[in-house]
Structures are given as structure tokens and as C-alpha cells.
Write a protein that holds these residues in place. Structure first.
Motif, PDB file in Angstrom:
ATOM      1  N   GLU A  38       0.834  -1.206   0.000  1.00 18.60           N
ATOM      2  CA  GLU A  38       0.000   0.000   0.000  1.00 18.60           C
ATOM      3  C   GLU A  38       0.867   1.253   0.000  1.00 18.60           C
ATOM      4  O   GLU A  38       0.605   2.198  -0.748  1.00 18.60           O
ATOM      5  N   ALA A  39       1.885   1.279   0.848  1.00 17.24           N
ATOM      6  CA  ALA A  39       2.772   2.445   0.916  1.00 17.24           C
ATOM      7  C   ALA A  39       3.453   2.677  -0.428  1.00 17.24           C
ATOM      8  O   ALA A  39       3.551   3.818  -0.902  1.00 17.24           O
ATOM      9  N   ALA A  40       3.927   1.615  -1.060  1.00 19.12           N
ATOM     10  CA  ALA A  40       4.576   1.740  -2.363  1.00 19.12           C
ATOM     11  C   ALA A  40       3.587   2.243  -3.417  1.00 19.12           C
ATOM     12  O   ALA A  40       3.944   3.074  -4.268  1.00 19.12           O
ATOM     13  N   GLN A  41       2.353   1.757  -3.370  1.00 18.47           N
ATOM     14  CA  GLN A  41       1.349   2.205  -4.332  1.00 18.47           C
ATOM     15  C   GLN A  41       1.038   3.685  -4.145  1.00 18.47           C
ATOM     16  O   GLN A  41       0.892   4.425  -5.122  1.00 18.47           O
ATOM     17  N   LEU A  42       0.935   4.140  -2.912  1.00 23.35           N
ATOM     18  CA  LEU A  42       0.668   5.553  -2.658  1.00 23.35           C
ATOM     19  C   LEU A  42       1.846   6.422  -3.080  1.00 23.35           C
ATOM     20  O   LEU A  42       1.655   7.512  -3.632  1.00 23.35           O
ATOM     21  N   ASP A  43       3.074   5.951  -2.839  1.00 18.23           N
ATOM     22  CA  ASP A  43       4.259   6.683  -3.293  1.00 18.23           C
ATOM     23  C   ASP A  43       4.290   6.776  -4.813  1.00 18.23           C
ATOM     24  O   ASP A  43       4.591   7.836  -5.379  1.00 18.23           O
ATOM     25  N   GLU A  44       3.978   5.670  -5.492  1.00 23.65           N
ATOM     26  CA  GLU A  44       3.944   5.651  -6.950  1.00 23.65           C
ATOM     27  C   GLU A  44       2.908   6.648  -7.472  1.00 23.65           C
ATOM     28  O   GLU A  44       3.151   7.374  -8.438  1.00 23.65           O
ATOM     29  N   ALA A  45       1.759   6.703  -6.829  1.00 20.39           N
ATOM     30  CA  ALA A  45       0.702   7.632  -7.245  1.00 20.39           C
ATOM     31  C   ALA A  45       1.171   9.075  -7.084  1.00 20.39           C
ATOM     32  O   ALA A  45       0.951   9.905  -7.979  1.00 20.39           O
ATOM     33  N   ALA A  46       1.818   9.392  -5.972  1.00 18.90           N
ATOM     34  CA  ALA A  46       2.306  10.753  -5.738  1.00 18.90           C
ATOM     35  C   ALA A  46       3.340  11.148  -6.793  1.00 18.90           C
ATOM     36  O   ALA A  46       3.305  12.271  -7.316  1.00 18.90           O
ATOM     37  N   GLU A  47       4.237  10.232  -7.111  1.00 18.49           N
ATOM     38  CA  GLU A  47       5.252  10.507  -8.133  1.00 18.49           C
ATOM     39  C   GLU A  47       4.615  10.716  -9.507  1.00 18.49           C
ATOM     40  O   GLU A  47       5.017  11.610 -10.252  1.00 18.49           O
ATOM     41  N   LEU A  48       3.625   9.916  -9.839  1.00 16.30           N
ATOM     42  CA  LEU A  48       2.969  10.036 -11.135  1.00 16.30           C
ATOM     43  C   LEU A  48       2.168  11.332 -11.238  1.00 16.30           C
ATOM     44  O   LEU A  48       2.126  11.953 -12.297  1.00 16.30           O
ATOM     45  N   VAL A  49       1.551  11.758 -10.149  1.00 13.65           N
ATOM     46  CA  VAL A  49       0.831  13.036 -10.156  1.00 13.65           C
ATOM     47  C   VAL A  49       1.805  14.176 -10.453  1.00 13.65           C
ATOM     48  O   VAL A  49       1.509  15.067 -11.263  1.00 13.65           O
ATOM     49  N   GLU A  50       2.967  14.143  -9.834  1.00 16.31           N
ATOM     50  CA  GLU A  50       3.979  15.174 -10.110  1.00 16.31           C
ATOM     51  C   GLU A  50       4.428  15.126 -11.572  1.00 16.31           C
ATOM     52  O   GLU A  50       4.562  16.155 -12.223  1.00 16.31           O
ATOM     53  N   GLU A  51       4.660  13.927 -12.080  1.00 17.64           N
ATOM     54  CA  GLU A  51       5.053  13.775 -13.483  1.00 17.64           C
ATOM     55  C   GLU A  51       3.957  14.299 -14.408  1.00 17.64           C
ATOM     56  O   GLU A  51       4.230  14.994 -15.393  1.00 17.64           O
ATOM     57  N   VAL A  71      -3.339   6.124 -19.141  1.00 17.60           N
ATOM     58  CA  VAL A  71      -3.298   4.707 -18.763  1.00 17.60           C
ATOM     59  C   VAL A  71      -2.624   4.539 -17.398  1.00 17.60           C
ATOM     60  O   VAL A  71      -3.131   3.825 -16.526  1.00 17.60           O
ATOM     61  N   GLU A  72      -1.493   5.207 -17.211  1.00 15.07           N
ATOM     62  CA  GLU A  72      -0.764   5.085 -15.950  1.00 15.07           C
ATOM     63  C   GLU A  72      -1.549   5.691 -14.787  1.00 15.07           C
ATOM     64  O   GLU A  72      -1.590   5.130 -13.691  1.00 15.07           O
ATOM     65  N   LEU A  73      -2.177   6.850 -15.024  1.00 16.29           N
ATOM     66  CA  LEU A  73      -2.981   7.468 -13.974  1.00 16.29           C
ATOM     67  C   LEU A  73      -4.181   6.602 -13.608  1.00 16.29           C
ATOM     68  O   LEU A  73      -4.554   6.515 -12.439  1.00 16.29           O
TER      69      LEU A  73
END
Length: 132
Positions: A38-51, A71-73
Motif C-alpha cells: 500500500e505504501a509503495a502504491q501511494l508513493d507511486e501515485a504521488a510521483e505520477l501526479v507530479e510527473e 493509462v498510468e494514472l
């Protein structure tokens, strides 16, 4: 009803695309693994939002880049939604009967049986990323 009496929605799907649940007190190996995923998924989401912000702010994207971004979002949004549902269910576990668990093809995990596919001989039900 105590939180230990409810099934936890896990942050991954079964190989058939069904939700997986964990029965237990929330202190075992699979619970800790789920917390890490879960923590990794939330970190990935935060990074993708910034990207996504950077791509959109640049205003120089191609249709292919926008499609890939969508697709990634979509994928990370589905993960974040599952995490939110799981955490929300655990917060309100004392107020309700827990999540509805269909006895169909869902991946219902009980303790450490998750590591051997719940004893059905079907192999692990954890995502490959969990072992990487």
C-alpha cells in the motif's frame, strides 16, 4: 465487532482479477506485506501526479504521451481507491459487519495460507512486485 473479526481488502488482485481479502488480526506477515505494498502504491501515485503536472504544464505533449499518462494514472488511481476502501473498512470495522465477501472466485486469505494459495494448490496469490 472488533477489527480482528473483519476481512481486510488487500492491495492486489487475484490472478483472475478478483479482490483478495485477509482474515486475521492484522499483525502477521501478509498484513505487513500488504502495508508495504500500500505504501509503495501511494508513493507511486504521488510521483505520477507530479510527473503528470510537469507534462501538462509543458504543453508540448504528443497524443501518445497523453494516452500513456492516462493509462498510468488510471492504474494508480485504481490502486489508491483500493487502499482507501481497505483503510476505510478497517476504520469503520467497529461500526459495521465488515466488507461483503463473495464466496465465488475471490481470493480469501486466512493467515499465512496466503503464501501457498490458501491451500488450494493454485500457487501464491501475491503480486510479483511483492517479492521484488
Amino acid at each position: 465487532m472488533s477489527p480482528t473479526d473483519t476481512a481486510r481488502l488487500l492491495p492486489w488482485l487475484s490472478p483472475g482479477g478478483k479482490p483478495c481479502f485477509l482474515a486475521g488480526d492484522g499483525t502477521g506477515f501478509v498484513s505487513r506485506l500488504a502495508d508495504d505494498v500500500e505504501a509503495a502504491q501511494l508513493d507511486e501515485a504521488a510521483e505520477l501526479v507530479e510527473e503528470a503536472r510537469h507534462v501538462l504544464d509543458a504543453r508540448t505533449w504528443t497524443p501518445g504521451e497523453l494516452h500513456l499518462l492516462a493509462v498510468e494514472l488510471t492504474a494508480v488511481l485504481a490502486n489508491v481507491r483500493r487502499v482507501a476502501e481497505s483503510r476505510g473498512a478497517r476504520l469503520s470495522a467497529s461500526d459495521d459487519d465488515g466488507p461483503d465477501v463473495d464466496d465465488g472466485d475471490d481470493c480469501l486469505v486466512d493467515g499465512d495460507d496466503a503464501l501457498d494459495g490458501g491451500g488450494d494448490g493454485g500457487g501464491p496469490r501475491l503480486p510479483a512486485e511483492a517479492f521484488g
